[in-house]
Design a protein around this motif. Structure first.
Motif, PDB file in Angstrom:
ATOM      1  N   ILE A  94       0.843  -1.185   0.000  1.00  0.00           N
ATOM      2  CA  ILE A  94       0.000   0.000   0.000  1.00  0.00           C
ATOM      3  C   ILE A  94       0.883   1.241   0.000  1.00  0.00           C
ATOM      4  N   VAL A  95       0.280   2.370  -0.364  1.00  0.00           N
ATOM      5  CA  VAL A  95       0.926   3.669  -0.226  1.00  0.00           C
ATOM      6  C   VAL A  95      -0.098   4.634   0.361  1.00  0.00           C
ATOM      7  N   PRO A 134       5.209   4.133   1.919  1.00  0.00           N
ATOM      8  CA  PRO A 134       4.823   2.785   1.509  1.00  0.00           C
ATOM      9  C   PRO A 134       4.651   1.865   2.709  1.00  0.00           C
ATOM     10  N   GLY A 135       3.827   0.849   2.531  1.00  0.00           N
ATOM     11  CA  GLY A 135       3.624  -0.132   3.576  1.00  0.00           C
ATOM     12  C   GLY A 135       3.432  -1.521   2.993  1.00  0.00           C
ATOM     13  N   ILE A 136       3.804  -2.543   3.762  1.00  0.00           N
ATOM     14  CA  ILE A 136       3.631  -3.938   3.370  1.00  0.00           C
ATOM     15  C   ILE A 136       2.731  -4.607   4.398  1.00  0.00           C
ATOM     16  N   ILE A 137       1.639  -5.193   3.927  1.00  0.00           N
ATOM     17  CA  ILE A 137       0.656  -5.813   4.818  1.00  0.00           C
ATOM     18  C   ILE A 137       1.061  -7.246   5.141  1.00  0.00           C
ATOM     19  N   ASN A 138       0.975  -7.591   6.417  1.00  0.00           N
ATOM     20  CA  ASN A 138       1.113  -8.976   6.862  1.00  0.00           C
ATOM     21  C   ASN A 138      -0.297  -9.517   7.086  1.00  0.00           C
ATOM     22  N   PRO A 139      -0.810 -10.372   6.180  1.00  0.00           N
ATOM     23  CA  PRO A 139      -2.203 -10.831   6.305  1.00  0.00           C
ATOM     24  C   PRO A 139      -2.445 -11.771   7.471  1.00  0.00           C
ATOM     25  N   VAL A 140      -1.376 -12.264   8.071  1.00  0.00           N
ATOM     26  CA  VAL A 140      -1.541 -13.191   9.195  1.00  0.00           C
ATOM     27  C   VAL A 140      -2.095 -12.472  10.414  1.00  0.00           C
ATOM     28  N   ASP A 141      -1.552 -11.271  10.681  1.00  0.00           N
ATOM     29  CA  ASP A 141      -2.002 -10.545  11.872  1.00  0.00           C
ATOM     30  C   ASP A 141      -2.563  -9.159  11.550  1.00  0.00           C
TER      31      ASP A 141
END
Length: 208
Positions: free
Chosen positions: A53-54, A69-76
């Protein structure tokens, strides 16, 4: 993904991740992308086919259109944020927006566009292209390009992967507050526009 200013926590800029299951949404815990006051949050560009995401925003202490910018961790449902980049050395004037510009068919999977109205005493609506690096934690920005020479309020952007074009919508205060639109094209970090602006409403246009 929702980005917002938390008015009960020093106006910090925050995001929260939601997961949809049928007709219900479950949100994770809000987390700050800027651990300081923000004067404006322009939204989130979710880069298609990735977990990246941005967020477009403007800090209160040093007003400048910015992106992180960001990186999603779908686990948590958490986000790891990268380095903040400056889009412009001027304030957004209360009008800031962002959209992805990512066409998987053309190999463009790391691009986004930010749109804003200036608030430095000189009228003008602008867009700028940003590109994520391979790791998704840093941004390269192109030079901002003017799409309208007058005050451009309530700027909004929409992207069509079918035509590989974006459309910028805004209220043109220098043209009787008409609602207007213009086609935006991106090539790398360069911006270009079609030849003219088109009215979608010939009356006072608010809350786009």
């Amino acid at each position: 993904v929702v980005a917002y200013r938390d008015g009960d926590d020093g106006s910090k800029g925050k995001v929260v991740i939601g997961q949809v299951n049928d007709m219900t949404v479950t949100f994770g815990s809000p987390q700050p992308f800027l651990n300081a006051s923000t004067s404006e949050v322009g939204g989130v560009a979710c880069i298609p086919f990735t977990n990246r995401i941005v967020v477009a925003f403007e800090p209160s202490t040093s007003p400048a259109v910015s992106a992180i910018p960001g990186i999603i961790n779908p686990v948590d449902n958490t986000v790891s944020f990268g380095s903040i980049a400056n889009i412009s050395g001027v304030s957004a004037g209360g009008s800031l927006t962002i959209c992805p510009f990512s066409n998987i068919n053309n190999g463009e999977t790391n691009t986004f566009i930010v749109g804003y109205d200036t608030n430095d005493g000189t009228a003008g609506g602008y867009t700028a292209v940003g590109m994520l690096n391979a790791a998704g934690d840093a941004i390269t920005l192109g030079v901002a390009s003017m799409f309208n020479a007058g005050d451009s309020i309530n700027v909004q952007l929409q992207y069509s992967s079918t035509y590989d074009r974006a459309m910028v919508f805004y209220r043109d205060d220098s043209n009787s507050n008409y609602g207007r639109a213009r086609i935006v094209r991106a090539n790398g970090t360069s911006i270009s526009y079609d030849s003219g602006e088109v009215n979608f409403n010939t009356q006072n246009s608010t809350q786009l």
